[in-house]
Write a protein that holds these residues in place. Structure first.
Motif: not given
Length: 225
Positions: A197-225
């Protein structure tokens, strides 16, 4: 700021102590005393460091867990977190001390203490990389909120939550509760839900976050999730 940090730390520890020892029915619980001491010492250590390195972030972290600028869904989430946290402490006290449902080897208590230590020390790298790591979900426009992508944020999008998982694992081990330990997956699921939910809000309201999320693919643990 330091005085406020000390007062809030003491009040938080007193509240947790009241819940733990009240549910346990005794003060003779060394694991809980060590847990509270470690929490207090590490919390003050990080707080004093923040007071020197990033006082604006410390001010944010000392703020209320429900704030006017906060997303409505996160206000509800934080209230649920407070209730769940207290219930978890009560359950572990009942398990480890009052009814002795669990029998845990002393070495696991040490593992729990070390896990909490590592998680709290690692949090400092998160705060160093992200001056906007407030405890609530909001856009800090007055502070020039921008995307943080250095340090641990170069590897996962939510390093603070990632280290919080280690803290959640360490807590029931330090307190000696298998029942509390088996509740950890539910708490981690809650963190995951908030992250989405936090990411949805940041993608909508924080400039550059959608691009960052596309570049860094994992949320918590690399290669897992």
């Amino acid at each position: 700021m330091i005085a406020r940090l000390i007062v809030q730390t003491v009040l938080w520890l007193a509240g947790m102590g009241a819940v733990l020892f009240g549910a346990a029915g005794t003060l003779a619980w060394p694991g809980a005393w060590w847990y509270l001491f470690e929490m207090g010492a590490l919390g003050l250590w990080i707080g004093v460091w923040l007071a020197r390195y990033d006082p604006a972030l410390l001010a944010e972290r000392l703020g209320s867990f429900v704030q006017r600028e906060q997303s409505a869904w996160d206000k509800f989430f934080m209230v649920c977190v407070l209730v769940a946290w207290c219930a978890w402490l009560v359950l572990m006290a009942l398990d480890a001390v009052r009814f002795h449902w669990s029998s845990m080897h002393p070495s696991l208590h040490v593992v729990g203490v070390l896990a909490i230590l590592v998680s709290m020390v690692a949090m400092r790298s998160v705060f160093r990389a992200n001056s906007y790591a407030a405890p609530v979900v909001k856009i800090q426009s007055e502070r020039g909120h921008k995307v943080s992508d250095s340090g641990p944020y170069a590897y996962v999008r939510h390093p603070m939550y990632a280290w919080a998982i280690l803290f959640l694992v360490g807590t029931p081990l330090a307190l000696g509760s298998w029942v509390g330990f088996f509740c950890v997956p539910l708490l981690v699921a809650g963190l995951g839900y908030r992250a989405v939910l936090e990411e949805r809000m940041l993608c909508e309201r924080l400039h550059g976050y959608a691009e960052y999320a596309a570049r860094v693919k994992y949320r918590f643990v690399p290669y897992l999730w």
